[in-house]
Design a protein around this motif. Structure first.
Motif, mmCIF file in Angstrom:
data_model
loop_
_atom_site.group_PDB
_atom_site.id
_atom_site.type_symbol
_atom_site.label_atom_id
_atom_site.label_comp_id
_atom_site.label_asym_id
_atom_site.label_seq_id
_atom_site.Cartn_x
_atom_site.Cartn_y
_atom_site.Cartn_z
ATOM 1 N N ILE A 6 75.607 48.875 86.371
ATOM 2 C CA ILE A 6 74.270 48.303 86.242
ATOM 3 C C ILE A 6 73.279 49.047 87.136
ATOM 4 O O ILE A 6 73.519 49.205 88.336
ATOM 5 C CB ILE A 6 74.280 46.812 86.630
ATOM 6 C CG1 ILE A 6 75.378 46.077 85.844
ATOM 7 C CG2 ILE A 6 72.922 46.183 86.375
ATOM 8 C CD1 ILE A 6 75.644 44.665 86.312
ATOM 9 N N VAL A 7 72.185 49.505 86.546
ATOM 10 C CA VAL A 7 71.115 50.112 87.335
ATOM 11 C C VAL A 7 70.075 49.036 87.617
ATOM 12 O O VAL A 7 69.613 48.368 86.687
ATOM 13 C CB VAL A 7 70.445 51.275 86.574
ATOM 14 C CG1 VAL A 7 69.096 51.619 87.183
ATOM 15 C CG2 VAL A 7 71.341 52.502 86.578
ATOM 16 N N ASP A 46 75.466 50.436 81.662
ATOM 17 C CA ASP A 46 75.573 49.507 80.537
ATOM 18 C C ASP A 46 74.347 48.601 80.498
ATOM 19 O O ASP A 46 74.019 48.021 79.481
ATOM 20 C CB ASP A 46 76.798 48.589 80.719
ATOM 21 C CG ASP A 46 78.075 49.370 80.846
ATOM 22 O OD1 ASP A 46 78.408 50.090 79.892
ATOM 23 O OD2 ASP A 46 78.741 49.281 81.904
ATOM 24 N N TRP A 47 73.726 48.490 81.651
ATOM 25 C CA TRP A 47 72.651 47.500 81.774
ATOM 26 C C TRP A 47 71.626 48.040 82.775
ATOM 27 O O TRP A 47 72.005 48.562 83.829
ATOM 28 C CB TRP A 47 73.281 46.194 82.259
ATOM 29 C CG TRP A 47 72.375 45.006 82.341
ATOM 30 C CD1 TRP A 47 71.086 44.906 81.912
ATOM 31 C CD2 TRP A 47 72.703 43.720 82.905
ATOM 32 N NE1 TRP A 47 70.597 43.653 82.151
ATOM 33 C CE2 TRP A 47 71.566 42.907 82.756
ATOM 34 C CE3 TRP A 47 73.843 43.178 83.507
ATOM 35 C CZ2 TRP A 47 71.535 41.583 83.197
ATOM 36 C CZ3 TRP A 47 73.808 41.864 83.948
ATOM 37 C CH2 TRP A 47 72.668 41.074 83.787
ATOM 38 N N ILE A 48 70.348 47.929 82.438
ATOM 39 C CA ILE A 48 69.286 48.324 83.371
ATOM 40 C C ILE A 48 68.365 47.128 83.585
ATOM 41 O O ILE A 48 67.946 46.481 82.622
ATOM 42 C CB ILE A 48 68.434 49.484 82.800
ATOM 43 C CG1 ILE A 48 69.310 50.705 82.507
ATOM 44 C CG2 ILE A 48 67.303 49.870 83.763
ATOM 45 C CD1 ILE A 48 68.551 51.829 81.817
ATOM 46 N N ILE A 49 68.077 46.840 84.833
ATOM 47 C CA ILE A 49 67.110 45.771 85.126
ATOM 48 C C ILE A 49 65.994 46.382 85.967
ATOM 49 O O ILE A 49 66.272 47.060 86.968
ATOM 50 C CB ILE A 49 67.754 44.620 85.931
ATOM 51 C CG1 ILE A 49 69.058 44.165 85.268
ATOM 52 C CG2 ILE A 49 66.787 43.452 86.070
ATOM 53 C CD1 ILE A 49 69.816 43.110 86.077
ATOM 54 N N ILE A 50 64.754 46.182 85.559
ATOM 55 C CA ILE A 50 63.632 46.753 86.305
ATOM 56 C C ILE A 50 62.715 45.621 86.786
ATOM 57 O O ILE A 50 62.334 44.752 85.999
ATOM 58 C CB ILE A 50 62.832 47.738 85.427
ATOM 59 C CG1 ILE A 50 63.759 48.860 84.938
ATOM 60 C CG2 ILE A 50 61.652 48.327 86.202
ATOM 61 C CD1 ILE A 50 63.155 49.748 83.883
ATOM 62 N N LEU A 106 58.222 51.053 76.293
ATOM 63 C CA LEU A 106 59.266 52.011 76.677
ATOM 64 C C LEU A 106 60.589 51.690 75.964
ATOM 65 O O LEU A 106 61.241 52.583 75.415
ATOM 66 C CB LEU A 106 59.472 51.967 78.195
ATOM 67 C CG LEU A 106 60.639 52.789 78.740
ATOM 68 C CD1 LEU A 106 60.333 54.278 78.654
ATOM 69 C CD2 LEU A 106 60.957 52.414 80.183
ATOM 70 N N PHE A 107 60.961 50.415 75.949
ATOM 71 C CA PHE A 107 62.234 50.048 75.325
ATOM 72 C C PHE A 107 62.172 50.273 73.813
ATOM 73 O O PHE A 107 63.157 50.657 73.190
ATOM 74 C CB PHE A 107 62.605 48.588 75.640
ATOM 75 C CG PHE A 107 62.821 48.335 77.127
ATOM 76 C CD1 PHE A 107 63.206 49.368 77.981
ATOM 77 C CD2 PHE A 107 62.650 47.069 77.678
ATOM 78 C CE1 PHE A 107 63.403 49.147 79.347
ATOM 79 C CE2 PHE A 107 62.848 46.833 79.034
ATOM 80 C CZ PHE A 107 63.214 47.878 79.874
ATOM 81 N N GLU A 108 61.000 50.035 73.211
ATOM 82 C CA GLU A 108 60.843 50.305 71.774
ATOM 83 C C GLU A 108 61.067 51.780 71.489
ATOM 84 O O GLU A 108 61.787 52.151 70.562
ATOM 85 C CB GLU A 108 59.436 49.910 71.300
ATOM 86 C CG GLU A 108 59.257 48.452 70.985
ATOM 87 C CD GLU A 108 60.269 47.928 69.988
ATOM 88 O OE1 GLU A 108 60.302 48.416 68.843
ATOM 89 O OE2 GLU A 108 61.058 47.040 70.372
ATOM 90 N N LYS A 113 74.946 48.452 72.472
ATOM 91 C CA LYS A 113 75.759 48.895 73.614
ATOM 92 C C LYS A 113 75.099 48.578 74.960
ATOM 93 O O LYS A 113 75.754 48.299 75.938
ATOM 94 C CB LYS A 113 75.939 50.426 73.557
ATOM 95 C CG LYS A 113 77.030 50.908 72.659
ATOM 96 C CD LYS A 113 77.692 52.201 73.165
ATOM 97 C CE LYS A 113 76.787 53.327 73.556
ATOM 98 N NZ LYS A 113 76.846 54.506 72.719
ATOM 99 N N HIS A 114 73.773 48.730 74.997
ATOM 100 C CA HIS A 114 73.062 48.623 76.268
ATOM 101 C C HIS A 114 72.246 47.344 76.368
ATOM 102 O O HIS A 114 71.696 46.895 75.375
ATOM 103 C CB HIS A 114 72.079 49.789 76.430
ATOM 104 C CG HIS A 114 72.696 51.131 76.238
ATOM 105 N ND1 HIS A 114 72.245 52.036 75.305
ATOM 106 C CD2 HIS A 114 73.746 51.724 76.843
ATOM 107 C CE1 HIS A 114 72.976 53.131 75.363
ATOM 108 N NE2 HIS A 114 73.893 52.973 76.280
ATOM 109 N N ARG A 115 72.163 46.830 77.589
ATOM 110 C CA ARG A 115 71.249 45.714 77.809
ATOM 111 C C ARG A 115 70.139 46.224 78.717
ATOM 112 O O ARG A 115 70.420 46.912 79.704
ATOM 113 C CB ARG A 115 72.019 44.565 78.468
ATOM 114 C CG ARG A 115 71.135 43.379 78.809
ATOM 115 C CD ARG A 115 71.960 42.195 79.290
ATOM 116 N NE ARG A 115 71.049 41.126 79.703
ATOM 117 C CZ ARG A 115 71.428 40.048 80.373
ATOM 118 N NH1 ARG A 115 72.693 39.872 80.696
ATOM 119 N NH2 ARG A 115 70.540 39.129 80.730
ATOM 120 N N VAL A 116 68.894 45.942 78.396
ATOM 121 C CA VAL A 116 67.788 46.332 79.273
ATOM 122 C C VAL A 116 66.893 45.118 79.514
ATOM 123 O O VAL A 116 66.629 44.339 78.613
ATOM 124 C CB VAL A 116 66.916 47.480 78.690
ATOM 125 C CG1 VAL A 116 67.639 48.805 78.776
ATOM 126 C CG2 VAL A 116 66.495 47.201 77.267
#
Ligand code: ARG
Length: 764
Positions: free
Chosen positions: A308-309, A516-520, A533-535, A547-550
């Motif tokens: 996780i970032v 696997d996962w980024i939280i900002i 950005l996510f779009e 696959k990824h969670r943001v």
């Protein structure tokens, strides 16, 4: 309500039938022009497009469990992936999108028709029409679509609500150890499991068949039970009119209650009100879970380990860290700790703003003011002043303005001199930031904007190759279907922007760091930036939602008591270091007067250290106890108060329990955990609260509301308060059992404090 139908497609038709089933009355009108998109007017609300109507119907008819991820996932997939692929011209890509998702089953989720089928099938049919069977076999998808359209519309809608007896139970039976309280499983999950089994026994398949979400929750008043199941009402509604339907929700509840399997977990089930089923946890079960906790320590429920970032704090070089960055730093750090505690690999990234256009003017100004900077690098202590002066010249002096802009280009293209000055500026800022991190005990790994500079050209090329970039007056931009404003990739003068580094960072984190996962964490004003950005991430396949969670958490502002942004008296931003020091100073005063009035035996030599821990802890806790996304009022008085949901109150409760153990003179290591016996209701209430730990963590994993942990600690502290006033511990026959309860409480509280980054004290 009124349903206006333009294009009369299968989806809308099926929705209407489902809508009828809910007992809703509506009028169907044909739109004047056939191409009008379907509309559903519900009171004030107008829903456009078949999709939103489907969603409305499904959620209101209780057909779509609110967090039924499998159904939601397909609905999302249809909208975000299938349609996007369908709109493109790459048939191979379209086929692989379908191939990867559709399995050889009649329905997408479970074995009953759900909203997912209603939404996906028609679009899939269109997609398959464009993919000739001799080139693209797609046998699963073709079989699925053929099956779906072979069901006549009304029958299809019927099976949407009927489809009897096919559905299995949604959960697996409990393991022996779990049922005995010997594991750290999510407690709520265990209770849900039992109710699921009872419901399935009493009404086979009813939940899956009617898409009813299992509804188990904690009771509000402990008098009636620890948990309640609320499903009798919606099961009754679902079965109404079918043969052998129960005659009231209470009948449903009674049948479920009678079908409850023999178990070690709950007892004393009863039906209340219109059909709520209340249940108490068995004392032996609570006792065994507590013993497990005492023997093995506090653990989270088992889960799959992730990388996780967490991108947090992230202040800007040469500018002061303000209260906004305080929130990001504190909440971000707590989230790191919560996830680290669960064994995930967490990368704590400080995405400092070290590459923006402000550097042009800063470098130029520094070179002007310190002409011999080449020989001796100036010792700048007040970067803020330097920034202000540079900014003033930038705004007022045209020649300087132009020079500054050229300087940015020089810096970004690797010019050595600019780089040297830039490095100095970054170092000065870094030292300032570090002061705050040291006080807060927060560690971060710096990977600022400049880190991504070398990979930006590669990422831009990748986006260009995918033909999703457009030219707009010399600038390179990307338009998405969700946002009006474009994503700015490259400015017309060739320079990069905040958007550019962020898409490069997204690529790097997912592809190189394999997150696997980024939280900002940033303030809420950047919501659209990250949405966009996510779009773009999804459009360019950098980001794969399967696959990824943001997540971007946009937190609210910190305000003063009059509701305005928190500032100093003279209107400047409050320096974080000063703010923390002030909290410490006030706490020191409070402790000194406690000593003077004999309220504590804390030695005078420990006051300073204690004031620091409590003072900083109070600032942190005050922030953490608010919902991350709302604004709050900053108040030293409130945060340092000894009552209410404050760190000080909790730390006192903690110190009180520690002092009971200390005063008992018992060596806790020698106590056998078997002597733990819960009898008094206040003991039981505290123990039940302690067992919620895994549940709280599970909820936070889902919604990232780290403030749940504070509310939890506060609940524990209140139960502690009642326990210590109602139950004597020292010198009574129950002494050792009660000491063990104190110890278990300390363990849970300590774990929570640790996750919040607060250091508790044994004595205040
Ligand atoms: N430096 C930014 C600010 O002060 C926050 C950066 C957040 N992270 C990111 N990847 N953009 O608001």
């Amino acid at each position: 309500m009124e349903l206006i139908v333009g294009t009369f497609n299968e989806r809308v038709l099926k929705c209407m039938v489902a809508l009828k089933e809910t007992g809703a009355s509506f009028e169907l009108r044909k739109a004047p022009t056939p191409s009008t998109t379907p509309k559903l007017a519900v009171g004030e609300l107008t829903l456009n497009t078949a999709n939103s109507i489907c969603r409305y119907v499904a959620s209101n008819a209780g057909k779509l469990a609110f967090d039924d991820l499998a159904v939601d996932d397909f609905v999302e997939w249809e909208e975000r992936t299938l349609r996007v692929a369908l709109a493109g011209s790459d048939k191979a890509a379209l086929s692989s999108v379908i191939e990867g998702k559709i399995r050889a089953t009649s329905f997408l989720v479970g074995n009953a028709m759900t909203l997912a089928d209603v939404v996906v099938a028609p679009v899939l049919r269109v997609a398959l029409n464009g993919l000739p069977a001799d080139k693209f076999a797609l046998t699963n998808a073709r079989a699925y679509v053929a099956n779906f359209f072979a069901i006549p519309v009304v029958a299809a809608a019927d099976s949407f609500v009927e489809n009897k007896g096919l559905a299995p139970r949604t959960t697996q039976p409990l393991s022996k150890d779990t049922a005995a309280g010997k594991t750290f499983d999510h407690l709520q999950g265990i209770i849900e499991n039992l109710f699921d089994e009872a419901i399935h026994k009493a009404f086979p398949g009813v939940l899956a068949q009617y898409n009813i979400a299992l509804d188990v929750a904690r009771t509000r008043t402990q008098k009636f039970g620890d948990y309640q199941c609320n499903n009798a009402m919606n099961i009754f509604t679902a079965l109404k009119g079918t043969s052998g339907a129960p005659s009231s929700p209470r009948d449903v509840a009674t049948a479920i209650l009678a079908a409850m399997p023999e178990n070690n977990v709950i007892e004393n089930l009863s039906v209340a009100g219109p059909g709520f089923i209340n249940a108490f946890l068995k004392k032996e079960f609570i006792g065994t879970r507590l013993e497990t906790l005492l023997q093995k320590g506090v653990h989270a429920a088992p889960s799959k380990k992730m990388k996780i970032v967490i991108d947090f704090s992230s202040p800007n070089i040469a500018k002061d860290m303000h209260v906004g960055h305080l929130r990001s730093t504190i909440i971000g750090d707590a989230m790191c700790r919560i996830l680290e505690f669960q064994g995930h690999e967490v990368m704590r990234i400080n995405h400092v703003g070290d590459w923006g256009t402000q550097f042009g003017m800063l470098i130029c100004h520094l070179m002007d003011v310190f002409p011999n900077w080449q020989e001796v690098m100036p010792d700048i202590t007040d970067l803020t002043q330097l920034y202000k002066n540079a900014k003033q010249r930038f705004d007022e002096d045209e020649a300087f303005h132009k020079r500054s802009k050229d300087q940015v280009v020089l810096l970004q293209s690797g010019d050595e001199q600019s780089r040297k000055v830039w490095n100095t500026l970054c170092d000065i800022s870094r030292k300032e930031f570090q002061k705050v991190y040291d006080r807060l005990g927060v560690s971060l790994y710096e990977m600022g904007e400049s880190f991504y500079n070398p990979i930006i050209p590669k990422v831009i090329k990748m986006l260009e190759d995918q033909k999703i970039t457009e030219d707009s007056n010399g600038a390179k931009v990307i338009f998405t279907s969700k946002y009006k404003q474009p994503f700015m990739l490259v400015k017309s003068d060739g320079s990069y922007l905040y958007d550019t580094t962020d898409i490069a960072a997204l690529w790097y984190r997912l592809n190189e760091m394999k997150a696997d996962w980024i939280i900002i964490y940033t303030d809420y004003t950047q919501q659209d930036h990250f949405g966009l950005l996510f779009e773009v991430g999804k459009m360019s396949k950098i980001l794969d939602p399967s696959k990824h969670r943001v997540n971007h958490i946009g937190f609210g502002t910190v305000n003063d008591e009059s509701g305005k942004r928190f500032k100093t008296r003279s209107g400047e931003t409050v320096r974080l270091v000063d703010l923390l020091d002030e909290a410490k100073a006030r706490m020191k005063e409070q402790l000194t007067s406690r000593i003077a009035s004999g309220q504590t035996s804390l030695p005078a030599s420990e006051v300073d250290a204690a004031a620091e821990r409590i003072g900083y802890g109070a600032v942190k806790y005050f922030d953490l106890s608010q919902s991350p996304t709302t604004s709050y009022e900053f108040s030293y008085d409130k945060m340092l108060s000894t009552t209410g949901n404050t760190a000080v109150y909790l730390l006192f409760a903690y110190a009180r329990l520690s002092s009971i153990i200390r005063k008992s003179g018992v060596d806790m290591k020698t106590l056998d955990t078997k002597v733990l016996k819960l009898a008094d209701p206040h003991e039981v209430a505290l123990a039940v609260e302690l067992l919620q730990f895994q549940d709280i963590i599970c909820f936070i994993n889902k919604d990232l509301a780290s403030n749940r942990l504070c509310a939890y600690l506060y609940n524990i502290a209140e139960k502690v308060q009642l326990f210590v006033t109602k139950c004597r511990v020292i010198g009574v026959p129950e002494q050792n059992s009660r000491l063990l309860l104190c110890q278990a409480t300390l363990k849970v509280m300590q774990t929570c404090f640790q996750m919040l980054g607060i250091d508790p004290l044994d004595q205040i």
